[in-house]
Enzyme design. Sequence first.
Site, PDB file in Angstrom:
ATOM      1  N   TYR A 183     -32.276 -85.627 -24.458  1.00 22.83           N
ATOM      2  CA  TYR A 183     -33.392 -85.427 -23.505  1.00 22.83           C
ATOM      3  C   TYR A 183     -32.947 -85.866 -22.122  1.00 22.83           C
ATOM      4  CZ  TYR A 183     -37.881 -83.550 -24.692  1.00 22.83           C
ATOM      5  OH  TYR A 183     -38.885 -82.678 -24.929  1.00 22.83           O
TER       6      TYR A 183
ATOM      7  N   GLU B 287     -34.978 -85.134 -18.838  1.00 22.97           N
ATOM      8  CA  GLU B 287     -35.934 -84.719 -17.801  1.00 22.97           C
ATOM      9  C   GLU B 287     -35.524 -85.285 -16.452  1.00 22.97           C
ATOM     10  OE1 GLU B 287     -39.784 -85.945 -19.135  1.00 22.97           O
ATOM     11  OE2 GLU B 287     -40.140 -84.066 -20.180  1.00 22.97           O
TER      12      GLU B 287
ATOM     13  N   ASP C 240     -33.987 -60.779  -7.393  1.00 19.87           N
ATOM     14  CA  ASP C 240     -33.845 -61.059  -8.823  1.00 19.87           C
ATOM     15  C   ASP C 240     -32.677 -60.201  -9.328  1.00 19.87           C
ATOM     16  OD1 ASP C 240     -33.954 -61.128 -11.547  1.00 19.87           O
ATOM     17  OD2 ASP C 240     -36.109 -60.687 -11.702  1.00 19.87           O
TER      18      ASP C 240
ATOM     19  N   THR D 211     -30.875 -64.158 -14.630  1.00 19.88           N
ATOM     20  CA  THR D 211     -30.647 -64.608 -16.000  1.00 19.88           C
ATOM     21  C   THR D 211     -29.159 -64.925 -16.078  1.00 19.88           C
ATOM     22  OG1 THR D 211     -30.108 -62.395 -16.766  1.00 19.88           O
ATOM     23  CG2 THR D 211     -32.403 -63.074 -16.989  1.00 19.88           C
TER      24      THR D 211
ATOM     25  N   LYS E 276     -26.853 -61.623 -19.126  1.00 23.52           N
ATOM     26  CA  LYS E 276     -26.661 -60.180 -19.022  1.00 23.52           C
ATOM     27  C   LYS E 276     -25.220 -59.921 -18.562  1.00 23.52           C
ATOM     28  CE  LYS E 276     -31.626 -59.623 -18.689  1.00 23.52           C
ATOM     29  NZ  LYS E 276     -32.800 -59.161 -17.922  1.00 23.52           N
TER      30      LYS E 276
ATOM     31  N   ARG F  81     -28.362 -67.419 -23.196  1.00 26.03           N
ATOM     32  CA  ARG F  81     -29.676 -67.033 -22.677  1.00 26.03           C
ATOM     33  C   ARG F  81     -30.196 -68.161 -21.792  1.00 26.03           C
ATOM     34  NH1 ARG F  81     -30.305 -62.788 -25.489  1.00 26.03           N
ATOM     35  NH2 ARG F  81     -32.081 -62.189 -24.220  1.00 26.03           N
TER      36      ARG F  81
HETATM   37  C1  LIG Z   1     -34.128 -59.598 -17.922  1.00 22.92           C
HETATM   38  C2  LIG Z   1     -34.863 -59.729 -16.647  1.00 22.92           C
HETATM   39  C3  LIG Z   1     -35.726 -60.812 -16.407  1.00 22.92           C
HETATM   40  C4  LIG Z   1     -36.217 -61.764 -17.471  1.00 22.92           C
HETATM   41  O1  LIG Z   1     -35.354 -62.433 -18.212  1.00 22.92           O
HETATM   42  P1  LIG Z   1     -35.772 -63.141 -19.601  1.00 22.92           P
HETATM   43  O2  LIG Z   1     -34.618 -64.046 -19.801  1.00 22.92           O
HETATM   44  O3  LIG Z   1     -35.887 -62.040 -20.583  1.00 22.92           O
HETATM   45  O4  LIG Z   1     -37.049 -63.850 -19.391  1.00 22.92           O
HETATM   46  C5  LIG Z   1     -36.281 -60.952 -15.148  1.00 22.92           C
HETATM   47  N1  LIG Z   1     -36.029 -60.060 -14.183  1.00 22.92           N
HETATM   48  C6  LIG Z   1     -35.246 -58.988 -14.380  1.00 22.92           C
HETATM   49  C7  LIG Z   1     -35.001 -58.034 -13.257  1.00 22.92           C
HETATM   50  C8  LIG Z   1     -34.643 -58.782 -15.624  1.00 22.92           C
HETATM   51  O5  LIG Z   1     -33.879 -57.702 -15.809  1.00 22.92           O
END
Ligand SMILES: *Cc1c(COP(=O)(O)O)cnc(C)c1O
Length: 450
Positions: free
Chosen positions: A54, A56, A199, A225, A228, A234
């Site tokens: 933990y 925090e 994003d 993220t 990807k 993740r």
């Molecule tokens: C995949 C994605 C997210 C969210 O990611 P999670 O890990 O699934 O919550 C947010 N924004 C965009 C543009 C994405 O492609």
Amino acid sequence: MAMMDDIEKSDSEISTAIKSEIKRQKEGLELIPSENYVSKAVLQAMGSILTNKYSEGYAGKRYYGGNRNIDTIESLAIARAKKAFNVEHANVQPYSGSPANFAVYCAVCKYGDVIMGQNLPDGGHLTHGWKTSMTGQLFKSVSYHVKPDGYLDIEEIRKLAIENKPKLIWVGATAYVREFPFEELGKIADEVGAYLAADIAHISGLVIAGVHKSPSPYAHIITTTTHKTLRGPRGGMIMVTRKGIEKDSELPQKIDRAIFPGLQGGPHDHTTAAIAVALGESLRPEFKVYAQQIVKNAKALGQSLMDNGIKIVTNGTDNHMVLVDLTPFGKGKGVLLQDAMDEANLTANKNTIPNDPSSPFYPSGLRLGTPAITTRGMKEEEMKLIGKWIAGIAKEVCGNELPEDKEQRNAFLKKFKDDIKSNQKVLATRKEVIELCRKFPLYPGMGILG
Ligand SMILES: *Cc1c(COP(=O)(O)O)cnc(C)c1O
């Protein structure tokens, strides 16, 4: 590495399911653009005893004792993120991409503020203000669109921004095949005094490698993220750029406070370590070659589809993704192609296309991506084959009409799924897919995974 020894003995139900999933991943072509295969080093960090801790708070300011090693790990992850994305501040604690985005709202918006993002059926993400997401309910969401040709409509974005004076504008998407116009969006945000949040969940690996333009000079905030194209565990990250600090010197603290204590408790330290490992990998020269190959492969896959008579949105791609437009076969055919491809061990997802004549649940397109198959070592020659296989299956199944009536449609799809199991074309393709997968083994030499 004996990854599965103990779980095999102690929990046969879960270990059997994991083993089936290993087989599925090894014998199938993963074409979902948001997925990838992490390195063994990332898997090892994820599976480490760091999950026991933990912590925090932030490095040097924790609410629990015993965090000296965690501080080292989190500080390394932050330093690598700052280097990789050329930013002033990074928070590596968000549990995933969606909570990262929600933290951005918490940091810079108040309940009811106007926000703008790319419309979901036009390729945008749920968390950019779509009506079924809390982000579309807690804030006044104004969506912008792509033009019929599939490119973002910059003039519309400027007009909507001037009319609605948003506090926050998002740029980024889950289904967009062209380079994002970060510079133009940055100017629009400045004109109306908004924060611009880029994003880059899908393209962050491409950005690090320099094969997609970086948002760093144009956006105030960057979220991503880590699982990807970045090819990590993740997770999520939020970064503040130099431009962001110039607009608001408190922005880094606002972001950090939004994550903890605003939204989250203890960070997932095993994930943080794996993010640090993935970022370390992404800074090596091999990763640049990998990211370049992802894009070359996506272009080759798109070209092969077109050569085999299949239409794709914008007739090409700048990134890792291809959007197949199935409207020449009629409307709502994405589900048929996805299900038939699944039976051939080709995993992809149905998706809306610009001006989709059908609905998000029965869309008229299919989204394909090359990050995972590129990790496996495949190149243009294999893309040519894969494009041919997908086109062949599309021609085989997309001629079927989907009934309009809901009950009839469900009955039709159930029968379609059964029939496809014995479709000769699909079965022959599956055989070829498995042969190709054997030539590009996943996790070779890794005990039960090998
Ligand atoms: C995949 C994605 C997210 C969210 O990611 P999670 O890990 O699934 O919550 C947010 N924004 C965009 C543009 C994405 O492609």
